[in-house]
Design a protein around this motif. Structure first.
Motif, PDB file in Angstrom:
ATOM      1  N   GLY A 257      57.908  14.259  63.198  1.00 36.57           N
ATOM      2  CA  GLY A 257      56.702  13.627  63.722  1.00 36.57           C
ATOM      3  C   GLY A 257      56.839  13.444  65.213  1.00 36.57           C
ATOM      4  O   GLY A 257      57.955  13.321  65.732  1.00 36.57           O
ATOM      5  N   LEU A 258      55.713  13.457  65.933  1.00 38.92           N
ATOM      6  CA  LEU A 258      55.756  13.258  67.383  1.00 38.92           C
ATOM      7  C   LEU A 258      54.538  12.413  67.759  1.00 38.92           C
ATOM      8  O   LEU A 258      53.395  12.824  67.528  1.00 38.92           O
ATOM      9  CB  LEU A 258      55.734  14.603  68.109  1.00 38.92           C
ATOM     10  N   HIS A 259      54.780  11.234  68.311  1.00 45.35           N
ATOM     11  CA  HIS A 259      53.689  10.302  68.589  1.00 45.35           C
ATOM     12  C   HIS A 259      53.660   9.969  70.071  1.00 45.35           C
ATOM     13  O   HIS A 259      54.698   9.861  70.704  1.00 45.35           O
ATOM     14  CB  HIS A 259      53.865   9.027  67.767  1.00 45.35           C
ATOM     15  N   ASP A 260      52.479   9.788  70.592  1.00 44.90           N
ATOM     16  CA  ASP A 260      52.309   9.442  72.006  1.00 44.90           C
ATOM     17  C   ASP A 260      53.080  10.417  72.899  1.00 44.90           C
ATOM     18  O   ASP A 260      53.588  10.029  73.962  1.00 44.90           O
ATOM     19  CB  ASP A 260      52.787   8.005  72.281  1.00 44.90           C
ATOM     20  N   ARG A 317      60.063  19.735  76.022  1.00 49.88           N
ATOM     21  CA  ARG A 317      59.131  20.729  75.476  1.00 49.88           C
ATOM     22  C   ARG A 317      59.289  20.811  73.963  1.00 49.88           C
ATOM     23  O   ARG A 317      59.106  21.881  73.370  1.00 49.88           O
ATOM     24  CB  ARG A 317      59.412  22.091  76.095  1.00 49.88           C
ATOM     25  N   LEU A 318      59.655  19.717  73.354  1.00 53.32           N
ATOM     26  CA  LEU A 318      59.921  19.718  71.920  1.00 53.32           C
ATOM     27  C   LEU A 318      58.651  19.445  71.133  1.00 53.32           C
ATOM     28  O   LEU A 318      57.723  18.802  71.612  1.00 53.32           O
ATOM     29  CB  LEU A 318      60.992  18.667  71.599  1.00 53.32           C
ATOM     30  N   ASN A 319      58.655  19.925  69.899  1.00 50.21           N
ATOM     31  CA  ASN A 319      57.497  19.695  69.045  1.00 50.21           C
ATOM     32  C   ASN A 319      57.932  19.476  67.601  1.00 50.21           C
ATOM     33  O   ASN A 319      59.106  19.662  67.272  1.00 50.21           O
ATOM     34  CB  ASN A 319      56.537  20.881  69.131  1.00 50.21           C
TER      35      ASN A 319
ATOM     36  N   PHE B 106      50.172  19.832  62.071  1.00 55.20           N
ATOM     37  CA  PHE B 106      51.235  20.824  61.957  1.00 55.20           C
ATOM     38  C   PHE B 106      51.744  20.909  60.514  1.00 55.20           C
ATOM     39  O   PHE B 106      51.850  21.987  59.927  1.00 55.20           O
ATOM     40  CB  PHE B 106      52.384  20.440  62.905  1.00 55.20           C
ATOM     41  N   GLY B 107      52.065  19.745  59.947  1.00 51.47           N
ATOM     42  CA  GLY B 107      52.578  19.682  58.579  1.00 51.47           C
ATOM     43  C   GLY B 107      51.555  20.201  57.569  1.00 51.47           C
ATOM     44  O   GLY B 107      51.905  20.945  56.634  1.00 51.47           O
ATOM     45  N   ALA B 108      50.301  19.812  57.747  1.00 52.69           N
ATOM     46  CA  ALA B 108      49.242  20.253  56.819  1.00 52.69           C
ATOM     47  C   ALA B 108      49.120  21.774  56.843  1.00 52.69           C
ATOM     48  O   ALA B 108      49.036  22.428  55.797  1.00 52.69           O
ATOM     49  CB  ALA B 108      47.911  19.603  57.206  1.00 52.69           C
ATOM     50  N   LYS B 109      49.141  22.341  58.040  1.00 51.29           N
ATOM     51  CA  LYS B 109      48.999  23.810  58.167  1.00 51.29           C
ATOM     52  C   LYS B 109      50.157  24.537  57.523  1.00 51.29           C
ATOM     53  O   LYS B 109      49.981  25.555  56.844  1.00 51.29           O
ATOM     54  CB  LYS B 109      48.918  24.202  59.651  1.00 51.29           C
ATOM     55  N   LYS B 110      51.360  24.038  57.772  1.00 48.11           N
ATOM     56  CA  LYS B 110      52.562  24.658  57.210  1.00 48.11           C
ATOM     57  C   LYS B 110      52.497  24.674  55.680  1.00 48.11           C
ATOM     58  O   LYS B 110      52.770  25.702  55.042  1.00 48.11           O
ATOM     59  CB  LYS B 110      53.797  23.850  57.642  1.00 48.11           C
ATOM     60  N   LEU B 111      52.156  23.537  55.091  1.00 49.04           N
ATOM     61  CA  LEU B 111      52.065  23.461  53.636  1.00 49.04           C
ATOM     62  C   LEU B 111      50.954  24.365  53.113  1.00 49.04           C
ATOM     63  O   LEU B 111      51.112  25.047  52.096  1.00 49.04           O
ATOM     64  CB  LEU B 111      51.801  22.020  53.182  1.00 49.04           C
ATOM     65  N   ALA B 112      49.822  24.360  53.828  1.00 49.60           N
ATOM     66  CA  ALA B 112      48.672  25.154  53.380  1.00 49.60           C
ATOM     67  C   ALA B 112      49.002  26.647  53.382  1.00 49.60           C
ATOM     68  O   ALA B 112      48.659  27.376  52.433  1.00 49.60           O
ATOM     69  CB  ALA B 112      47.466  24.861  54.274  1.00 49.60           C
TER      70      ALA B 112
END
Lengths: 362, 362
Positions: A257-260, A317-319, B106-112
């Motif tokens: 997860g990545l927030h803010d 540059r992480l995601n 991101f997670g939704a797309k990967k699972l889909a």
């Protein structure tokens, strides 16, 4: 490999092992590494092949794993005081050369009774306190405990030992040289008192990873027992006893997860990373729960059981989905949380190895 | 049994399970206990036999252990974002009814994508943040992530869930009722926003051990997911959600050293007891690293890897070789340190049970 997992770099481990062995050899001191760090016979054999005299463990169950793997000379540096454990350790003494720890008259008597029943002589070492106020006979009790061992025909007192760590005048310190010199000086005083009493002290065993070099430099001990040096960690780095490039083990995690933009949620928490060495405590003042490799401005802020929160630097540059590597504050208790680790050799080949003595607490 | 070991009292576990189940039944709410606490199929079956609808786990590897043991309805309350883990979880979806967590586009797309390749529809729940700032889509992202799930024919959005714990206005609190009511109110607001967007929210799932009762009392959720209640611990006791007599699990240790008459060295340290819940922190202000049963004036002061230091009360009658029992501050991460535990029934019979999902971190 699925995250979170421990990645061990073989080249660095081998270098760490060789460096400590060379230091000990140079001073003519035996090296008996403590296996509490890796809990793995494979790594213990690397240490023995490099020249270690034998190994040290904390618990009988760890010794048992190591003996099954074929290791024959083991010091169990922990007082054994209960009947069930004494029975277990006597069984091990019939399979390998075992040295036992004693720090109380109670413990000496218990071992002596069992040894008598078996018609054996047990090899024991007297643990003495040198300022950590943990295990180890306190100064005023040492003579009494030593006599109770020395006078018993079923116990052979092979020497004295201590665990001190980076402590001077009962306080944690960053001055590992002072801590090591103080450790040896206290042990030499104990030896002198025992010799006066007519009790020979063939071996003085001392030195953990922070103090081992200073201890062996004095040439006033016969053996050192460092453990963490095999991998090193953020704590040892902060203590100044290793470079970051000498940290051989890290935990690879995924950002889930990545927030803010800057707050990363990683898939490892307090069931993945040890929390016994807390951040922001004197004298280490560790910045977070580990060092994020290659991201010096990232801070591993907090953990729950399965989640970690890492604040990333401004220009990261992480995601989500990316992996990062974290050098834990304390590698020994971190390794004990993992069933396996992955050793990477110079060619990039990876081998999965079981932490065979993981959870061996008894 | 050799110390240190975990002693579990069957009667108390069964009562804890029944009490939570009765509460949920009374409100007409489903109970889906989180197995992160016991990590053991045997205990999960006790929960299911008492009426739990299914179970919750954090990791795919835990789900795998539970499925192998015969459990068929599992919610994996953790975002799965990597290809290797998605492949593993899809394999599990073919063996059992699995619900998956999503908290990012991101997670939704990967699972889909994976579901499409397999020609499957995956059952997913959207995790929303309710103030813990951990996993969970933040308020401003919830609609976007919900649409990405709802609009994909290979994902079925079965509802929303959160983990909040005893937190109000982003701060830890002892007011577990306020925390639970706030949790539900935030989830209801999310549901209202999603419904306005034309996205149905069949299930709201919430409630951990501290907040579960307050959450189910509102009758505004379909499901609660407490975990720790099965054993309870010093933290839950301090939170006021259980009595000491409702703590079902303790660690039995032996006194291996006794110094200055009152300082006991015990054979368990940070490899035996969790250290993720530290003493003296607000708002819990825990007194030491656990509660020493039957010795209210004893304080579990500090730990190293294999040693604990307990200061005994003035009039204790304990000596080297005696056993004491300690209720850990955090039972979940303590259980994860042990390979086995010992269940004692009303007749005093003891059964050794393996913590089968111990160390399942992936």
């Amino acid at each position: 490999m699925e995250t979170p997992y421990i990645r061990v770099q073989k080249r660095i481990v081998k270098e760490n092992i060789q460096r400590m062995q060379d230091d000990a050899n140079k001073q003519g001191i035996a090296l008996r590494p403590h296996c509490k760090t890796h809990k793995t016979p494979e790594i213990a054999f690397w240490q023995l092949e490099a020249g270690a005299k034998g190994i040290t463990v904390a618990k009988i169950s760890e010794a048992s794993v190591m003996i099954e793997a074929g290791i024959t000379d083991i010091f169990i540096a922990y007082p054994i005081v209960t009947d069930d454990k004494i029975a277990n350790v006597i069984a091990l003494c019939k399979k390998a050369t075992i040295t036992l720890a004693v720090d109380s008259v109670f413990g000496a008597k218990k071992l002596a009774e069992a040894a008598k029943r078996e018609g054996m002589v047990l090899n024991v070492r007297l643990e003495v306190d040198t300022g950590l106020n943990r295990a180890g006979a306190r100064s005023e009790k040492v003579i009494e405990v030593a006599h109770s061992i020395h006078n018993d025909p079923h116990l052979y007192l092979d020497g004295i030992f201590t665990f001190k760590g980076a402590v001077v005048e009962e306080k944690s310190t960053l001055d590992t040289s002072a801590a090591g010199e103080d450790e040896v000086s206290r042990l030499q005083q104990y030896k002198a008192r025992l010799t006066e009493e007519g009790i020979p002290v063939p071996v003085i065993s001392a030195g953990s990873t922070p103090t081992a070099r200073a201890v062996s430099k004095t040439r006033n001990v016969e053996e050192i027992r460092p453990g963490t040096y095999v991998y090193n960690d953020a704590m040892q780095y902060k203590l100044g006893v290793c470079e970051l490039s000498q940290c051989a083990a890290s935990v690879v995690v995924t950002i889930v997860g990545l927030h803010d933009d800057r707050l990363a949620v990683i898939d490892g928490g307090s069931k993945t990373f040890a929390t016994d060495i807390q951040p922001d405590q004197n004298p280490l003042r560790l910045n977070g729960f580990g060092i994020v490799s290659g991201h010096p401005d990232a801070v591993f802020l907090r953990m729950n059981e399965e989640h970690g929160i890492v604040q990333l630097g401004e220009n990261h540059r992480l995601n989500i989905g990316d992996k990062i590597e974290i050098i834990p504050n304390h590698i020994c208790s971190t390794v004990n949380l993992h069933n396996h680790f992955y050793v990477e050799d110079e060619l990039g080949e990876t081998t999965k190895i079981r932490v065979a003595a993981r959870g061996c607490l008894q």
